[in-house]
Design a protein around this motif. Structure first.
Motif, short mmCIF file in Angstrom:
data_model
loop_
_atom_site.label_atom_id
_atom_site.label_comp_id
_atom_site.label_asym_id
_atom_site.label_seq_id
_atom_site.Cartn_x
_atom_site.Cartn_y
_atom_site.Cartn_z
N MET A 1 -49.38 34.21 37.85
CA MET A 1 -49.44 32.96 37.93
C MET A 1 -50.88 32.42 38.53
SD MET A 1 -46.09 31.31 37.55
CE MET A 1 -44.28 31.94 37.58
N ALA A 2 -51.87 33.13 37.89
CA ALA A 2 -53.25 32.71 38.25
C ALA A 2 -53.64 31.19 38.06
CB ALA A 2 -54.15 33.60 37.40
N ALA A 3 -54.52 30.81 38.80
CA ALA A 3 -54.92 29.26 38.54
C ALA A 3 -55.56 29.31 37.23
CB ALA A 3 -55.84 29.07 39.99
N ASP A 4 -56.45 29.89 36.67
CA ASP A 4 -57.14 29.65 35.51
C ASP A 4 -56.59 30.52 34.41
OD1 ASP A 4 -58.95 27.89 36.73
OD2 ASP A 4 -59.78 29.64 37.62
N TYR A 5 -56.70 29.89 33.23
CA TYR A 5 -56.12 30.57 31.98
C TYR A 5 -56.96 31.58 31.52
CZ TYR A 5 -54.37 31.04 27.31
OH TYR A 5 -53.89 31.51 26.09
N ASP A 6 -56.63 32.72 31.30
CA ASP A 6 -57.29 33.83 30.84
C ASP A 6 -56.41 34.56 29.78
OD1 ASP A 6 -58.76 36.21 30.69
OD2 ASP A 6 -57.96 37.27 32.80
N PRO A 7 -56.91 34.44 28.79
CA PRO A 7 -56.11 34.90 27.47
C PRO A 7 -55.70 36.38 27.40
CG PRO A 7 -58.22 34.08 26.60
CD PRO A 7 -58.14 33.78 28.06
N ALA A 8 -54.71 36.82 27.31
CA ALA A 8 -54.13 38.16 27.02
C ALA A 8 -54.96 38.80 26.15
CB ALA A 8 -52.69 38.25 26.57
N PRO A 9 -55.41 40.24 26.37
CA PRO A 9 -56.26 40.71 25.50
C PRO A 9 -55.73 41.24 24.22
CG PRO A 9 -55.33 42.42 27.22
CD PRO A 9 -54.77 41.05 27.50
N ASP A 10 -54.55 40.86 23.82
CA ASP A 10 -53.89 41.40 22.49
C ASP A 10 -53.06 40.07 21.84
OD1 ASP A 10 -51.72 40.79 24.20
OD2 ASP A 10 -51.26 43.07 24.62
N VAL A 11 -52.35 40.52 21.11
CA VAL A 11 -51.95 39.47 20.15
C VAL A 11 -51.07 38.27 20.91
CG1 VAL A 11 -49.43 40.42 19.59
CG2 VAL A 11 -50.53 39.08 17.94
N ASP A 12 -50.61 38.62 22.19
CA ASP A 12 -49.96 37.86 22.94
C ASP A 12 -50.73 36.37 23.32
OD1 ASP A 12 -47.82 39.61 23.26
OD2 ASP A 12 -48.34 39.99 25.70
N ARG A 13 -51.96 36.62 23.09
CA ARG A 13 -52.70 35.41 23.38
C ARG A 13 -52.49 34.56 22.59
NH1 ARG A 13 -59.17 36.24 22.71
NH2 ARG A 13 -58.57 37.82 24.49
N PHE A 14 -51.72 34.57 21.28
CA PHE A 14 -51.36 33.57 20.33
C PHE A 14 -50.06 32.93 20.54
CE2 PHE A 14 -54.60 36.56 18.45
CZ PHE A 14 -55.67 35.48 18.30
N LEU A 15 -49.24 33.45 21.49
CA LEU A 15 -48.12 32.95 22.10
C LEU A 15 -48.23 31.63 22.93
CD1 LEU A 15 -46.25 36.30 22.92
CD2 LEU A 15 -46.17 34.62 20.78
N VAL A 16 -47.45 30.84 23.19
CA VAL A 16 -47.65 29.84 24.02
C VAL A 16 -46.53 29.59 25.12
CG1 VAL A 16 -47.93 27.11 23.77
CG2 VAL A 16 -48.53 28.50 22.12
N GLY A 17 -45.47 29.06 24.76
CA GLY A 17 -44.30 28.87 25.89
C GLY A 17 -43.16 29.87 25.52
N THR A 18 -42.27 29.62 26.39
CA THR A 18 -40.89 30.49 26.28
C THR A 18 -40.31 30.44 24.96
OG1 THR A 18 -40.63 29.72 28.65
CG2 THR A 18 -38.73 30.82 27.59
N PRO A 19 -40.23 31.54 24.40
CA PRO A 19 -39.55 31.73 22.87
C PRO A 19 -37.96 31.39 23.20
CG PRO A 19 -39.86 33.88 23.66
CD PRO A 19 -40.62 32.90 24.76
N PRO A 20 -37.36 30.79 21.89
CA PRO A 20 -36.11 30.64 21.84
C PRO A 20 -35.30 31.89 21.53
CG PRO A 20 -36.96 29.79 19.88
CD PRO A 20 -38.15 30.23 20.81
N ILE A 21 -34.67 32.53 22.66
CA ILE A 21 -34.22 33.90 22.58
C ILE A 21 -32.99 33.91 21.66
CG2 ILE A 21 -33.08 35.57 23.89
CD1 ILE A 21 -36.02 35.34 24.27
N LEU A 22 -32.01 32.88 21.59
CA LEU A 22 -30.89 33.09 20.74
C LEU A 22 -31.46 32.94 19.15
CD1 LEU A 22 -28.32 30.61 22.45
CD2 LEU A 22 -29.05 33.04 23.07
N ALA A 23 -32.65 32.29 18.76
CA ALA A 23 -32.68 32.23 17.58
C ALA A 23 -33.44 33.51 17.34
CB ALA A 23 -33.88 31.14 17.58
N LEU A 24 -34.25 34.16 18.33
CA LEU A 24 -34.99 35.45 17.97
C LEU A 24 -34.08 36.42 17.62
CD1 LEU A 24 -38.15 35.73 20.51
CD2 LEU A 24 -38.05 35.71 18.06
N ALA A 25 -33.02 36.56 18.49
CA ALA A 25 -31.94 37.58 18.62
C ALA A 25 -31.40 37.58 17.08
CB ALA A 25 -30.73 37.32 19.60
N ALA A 26 -31.38 36.66 16.31
CA ALA A 26 -30.83 36.47 15.10
C ALA A 26 -31.52 37.21 13.99
CB ALA A 26 -30.42 35.30 14.59
N LEU A 27 -32.67 37.71 14.36
CA LEU A 27 -33.69 38.45 13.45
C LEU A 27 -33.30 40.00 13.59
CD1 LEU A 27 -37.05 36.51 13.90
CD2 LEU A 27 -35.57 36.92 11.69
#
Lengths: 421, 421
Positions: free
Chosen positions: A270-296
């Motif tokens: 929970m750092a004060a400043d945004y520091d993008p993840a070094p990998d593909v995670d940096r293209f994520l944003v908010g909490t993903p819809p888990i039930l919808a993900l689970a169906a995959l």
């Protein structure tokens, strides 16, 4: 019945189909309804209800917030599965979250920010799916850039030669669909990527109508950026979260604009400043819809078992059967094949042109019990899905369509626009 | 057991609790596990599995793509339900889709584009939830604007007087949480909205920790813009889609940057150019996750039955019991109440300060079977949820915490950061 194209030949094709047994992996309550719209919404895999029930009761109900120690990686985990099963991408290059439109926005924005200075034009296919153009329109307007919509043949799509000619020194980004949503026309990704690279630019691919229908080889074709949806040939369910792909070597150079905590390095500090993840995670944003993900997960299990190469082969043959029967039965009634005839130049769906396509699609659904769909301006789109569509389904659907055509059954049908995705 | 605060008094409170019967509306498999983290992930409503199974089997499995004639309005339909049940908003002002972070981005971007020329600063609470700051950081950086993070008291939040003093003529937008995610400190929305309006600016509210816990009256408080999540006190499930609210009179003046087809006027005409819908739909983007949306219906049924006012009253009393027992039992062990003591100044959760809060939260979960959570830098956050948390649950949780404190049970626990949302 036609003597030249008897039904038993379709039955024989089914009897020899190595994927035939997979139809049982799907929930099919009504065998008389012929579903040729798996490219809008794929069928429900039979294993999905029980799998979701387990995630809901055990993951959510029993384990509650503690399940996040597992869920936290699902966007990546399922992205990696998809990469291996259907995309020809490497580990850590694909993530699943948000909608296709939001993912397009993120990657297009990141690519425009990283484009060489002075390049001010984004090239799109004028006949691409509307949301793709809308998203890019917003981005170019906001930057004072130009959106150039290349005219494209409604039946055959963009020609690589025309595309190459359009790649001048002003192009900052090209947005293309690997398979056109209307005609099914297919672009050769490797050729286009090479041409773009030679012209000093980059292609962002929309794979929505390609993934799960044709073998996609993001690594082998030198693809830099891609997005796509998971509710069509992947059978992830209505509005299932979309994927995004960023070639590993590019990830650290790109920053997307929606800086949410799921894109943050070491998120739970929970750092004060945004520091993008070094990998593909940096293209994520908010909490993903888990039930919808689970169906995959159960959906990808079926595709894994089939193998995309076999899906592709059957898809081509299903398409050829539609074209053959159109030529034989429907041409006298004013229908015309509005897709490439060469199966190597086409995805899994086939469109038919008819001036009354909208009302015909209605009559076909209500009287013929065949679900295809209408696409503007005058196309009936038929999307067999090789995992569960039988050759005899295609034969029966075309037979019912012939009956509707012979009776001009659409003349009693209203023509308000339809609302399918 | 304490003579001053005997357990039977908590049992009596439960016996007189008008909401007590609603606990049965939730799936509680393990009665010994005390769940005080409903403000991270609300419990599973008992009706949800069957409801989702119906949507999956009937809506997706049987009706297939034809269900879109109903699903197409769900973002709005469920938004309207939420508006009436929990937000005090009017019809057509709330839509549910995307994550809270994406919704924040859309509304903040739209508000900044519409801000009076020359205003170059966005005001945030330095102690607000990280994703809120990250999103605004991205937006201000891209525009060459300034993000001013107001220092805020970790226990008591921003003081309205300080906030008013900060509202100078350079402020383009203010982003605030109605209930602070760490302390539970509550801001008076009407007062703040009025102060902002007088200063010529607008407040975008994050209601994630408020909605379903306190009565929110967006209309009555003159709120212009808000977002919030549905997986905490609303019990929508992990990563359930978030809501956004735009006051009706503002909608036509605001344009959000992610121009997807669900924001398009007359979406299925597939027009060439983006033309935003005239209403709240213009803040939508892509295809919403239907299965995740579906879970909100049974969840809102329970809240409807309870009524937010009764939820609020019980929530205040549950919080007061935590504070009372902290004072009586835990102060000698180095704990301190780190939330406003006045229940009118606090949401539904209470934080306790302790230098070893991280390890204590671990020991409490593993040895005490009480799930609360750790929040940086040194807070144990306890979030009773009035729909299913009993007074005796709070009493037992505090009793187990006292036991852990007396035994200094955390001394054997590792302190790597935890990963809960």
């Amino acid at each position: 019945m036609s003597d030249d194209h008897p039904r038993y030949l379709a039955k024989e094709l089914d009897a020899n189909d190595p994927l035939a047994h997979l139809r049982d992996r799907f929930f099919v309550a009504d065998d008389d309804l012929i579903y040729l719209d798996g490219n809008s919404l794929g069928r429900l895999p039979a294993a999905t209800p029980a799998h979701l029930d387990r995630v809901i009761r055990h993951g959510w109900g029993d384990r509650l917030v503690r399940s996040w120690t597992s869920w936290i990686d699902w966007s990546r985990r399922i992205g990696d599965r998809l990469a291996a099963t259907a995309l020809g991408a490497r580990e850590g290059e694909v993530a699943v979250s948000d909608s296709t439109s939001v993912n397009l926005y993120k990657l297009a924005s990141a690519a425009l920010d990283a484009a060489p200075a002075g390049r001010r034009t984004v090239l799109v296919d004028a006949e691409d799916f509307p949301t793709d153009r809308y998203v890019l329109q917003g981005l170019t307007d906001a930057r004072g850039m130009t959106l150039r919509a290349m005219p494209s043949d409604l039946d055959h799509g963009l020609q690589p030669g025309e595309l190459r000619a359009a790649l001048d020194g002003d192009i900052a980004l090209v947005l293309l669909s690997a398979v056109n949503y209307r005609s099914g026309a297919l672009l050769d990704m490797a050729t286009v990527n090479t041409a773009a690279r030679e012209a000093g630019t980059v292609v962002l691919w929309d794979l929505s109508h390609a993934v799960g229908a044709i073998p996609v080889d993001l690594d082998g074709t030198g693809t830099d950026l891609a997005v796509g949806c998971t509710y069509k040939y992947l059978n992830g369910g209505p509005g299932a979260p979309a994927f995004l792909y960023v070639r590993r070597e590019l990830q650290h150079r790109l920053r997307q604009p929606i800086q949410g905590w799921f894109g943050q390095r070491d998120q739970f500090r929970m750092a004060a400043d945004y520091d993008p993840a070094p990998d593909v995670d940096r293209f994520l944003v908010g909490t993903p819809p888990i039930l919808a993900l689970a169906a995959l997960d159960p959906a990808l299990d079926v595709l894994d078992e089939a193998g995309v190469d076999r899906v592709r082969e059957k898809g081509q043959r299903l398409g050829q059967l539609i074209i053959e029967l159109t030529d034989a039965w429907l041409t006298p009634h004013g229908f015309r094949v509005a897709s490439p005839r060469d199966p190597r130049r086409r995805g899994s769906h086939v469109s038919l042109h008819h001036p009354e396509a909208l009302r015909i699609s209605r009559a076909l659904a209500t009287q013929g019990r065949v679900v295809g769909d209408f696409r503007t301006p005058d196309r009936l789109r038929l999307g067999p899905a090789p995992l569960y569509t039988r050759f005899v389904d295609v034969w029966d659907a075309m037979d019912r369509l012939r009956d509707i055509a012979e009776r001009r059954a659409w003349e009693q049908v209203a023509d308000e626009p339809c609302r399918v995705t």
